[in-house]
Design a protein around this motif. Structure first.
Motif: not given
Length: 311
Positions: A270-275, A285-287, A292-297, A304-308
């Motif tokens: 799990w990472t963030q779109s601005m990173l 690396a092939g991920f 995608t999930e907007p959130h306030h943190s 937020g983004e999920t990569w696999e």
């Protein structure tokens, strides 16, 4: 992808020249003499070369410092008259001279060196907080970028040991607050992740890697068990002092290789779109970006983004 407008190159040139003017004023090289000594900056550099070489041919000093032969000749003549150096013809070529510091020259250099160390020490002491560490990291980055011939420092990877978790949490808190303005709740999250890793650590299926340069920690990453078939990458971090050396890629590659050896079928993260730097490492690396999930943190509205990665 970053883009540049038509004047982008001019803007960068102006920025470099502005920094150069600022830095030269800051270290005092625009003064007539260096550190209130009788020497100019160039003369001090000649003394430095001779002190650290134990002696050298005049042409070697000139080539190293990029000095005009006539200018160097005048410096050598002045140093000889002041009793700071000896000048001996080379037997195989009487046109060349070997230069070496005299006892007086060595003593003079030591005084100049002490004054320089004291001046720099005072400058660093005036910096607030971790300003000294940040200054050195930034200067290391500048030096590495401008020295195209440099092979780069040796980077080593190792598994975690006592004291590393405190560093991981502290660096995440400091860097993300400084670079992205995230609040202290992010440091709290990192502390929870690190604590759970230590509490539930399974050495057969989990790892933490620490990257070091010269014994100093400059990066970290965790690979933890998410399910029996899925591993998860967490807390990937590269300190500014270690950026530009491919450390992030090496850490992620270690995670992938270890996950495969353990029999995992997939890695998630799990990472963030601005990173952008981290996302680039994962993509290369092939991920694959799968959610995608907007959130306030951490005091901000984030995406937020999920990569696999299928193994």
């Amino acid at each position: 992808m970053d883009t540049l407008h038509d004047g982008g190159n001019d803007d960068r040139i102006d920025a470099v020249r502005r920094f150069n003017r600022f830095y030269t004023r800051k270290i005092g090289v625009l003064e007539q003499h260096l550190l209130e000594s009788p020497f100019t900056l160039t003369e001090a550099r000649v003394l430095f070369e001779l002190a650290h070489r134990g002696g050298a041919l005049a042409k070697e000093i000139g080539a190293e410092l990029g000095l005009d032969a006539g200018y160097l000749s005048r410096i050598v003549q002045a140093f000889t008259e002041q009793g700071l150096i000896t000048r001996k013809p080379v037997p195989s070529d009487r046109r060349q001279f070997e230069l070496a510091l005299t006892a007086k020259g060595k003593q003079t250099f030591r005084r100049l060196e002490r004054a320089s160390q004291q001046e720099v020490g005072k400058m660093i002491e005036r910096l607030p907080g971790d300003g000294g560490q940040r200054l050195v990291a930034a200067m290391t980055t500048i030096e590495r970028l401008l020295d195209n011939a440099a092979t780069g420092p040796e980077v080593t990877l190792r598994t975690h040991r006592p004291g590393d978790m405190g560093w991981v949490v502290q660096q995440h808190g400091v860097l993300y607050a400084r670079e992205y303005g995230w609040d202290i709740s992010f440091e709290g999250l990192c502390a929870e992740i690190a604590a759970q890793f230590l509490k539930n650590f399974d050495p057969a299926r989990e790892r933490c890697w620490i990257a070091e340069i010269g014994g100093q920690r400059v990066g970290s990453v965790f690979l933890v068990k998410h399910t029996n078939d899925v591993a998860k990458i967490r807390l990937l971090l590269i300190d500014p002092a270690g950026r530009g050396l491919g450390i992030g890629k090496r850490l992620v590659d270690e995670c992938i290789a270890f996950a495969r050896s353990c029999g995992y079928r997939k890695i998630t993260l799990w990472t963030q779109s601005m990173l952008l730097a981290a996302r680039g490492i994962y993509q290369k690396a092939g991920f694959v970006h799968v959610a995608t999930e907007p959130h306030h943190s951490f005091g901000h509205d984030l995406i937020g983004e999920t990569w696999e990665l299928d193994l």
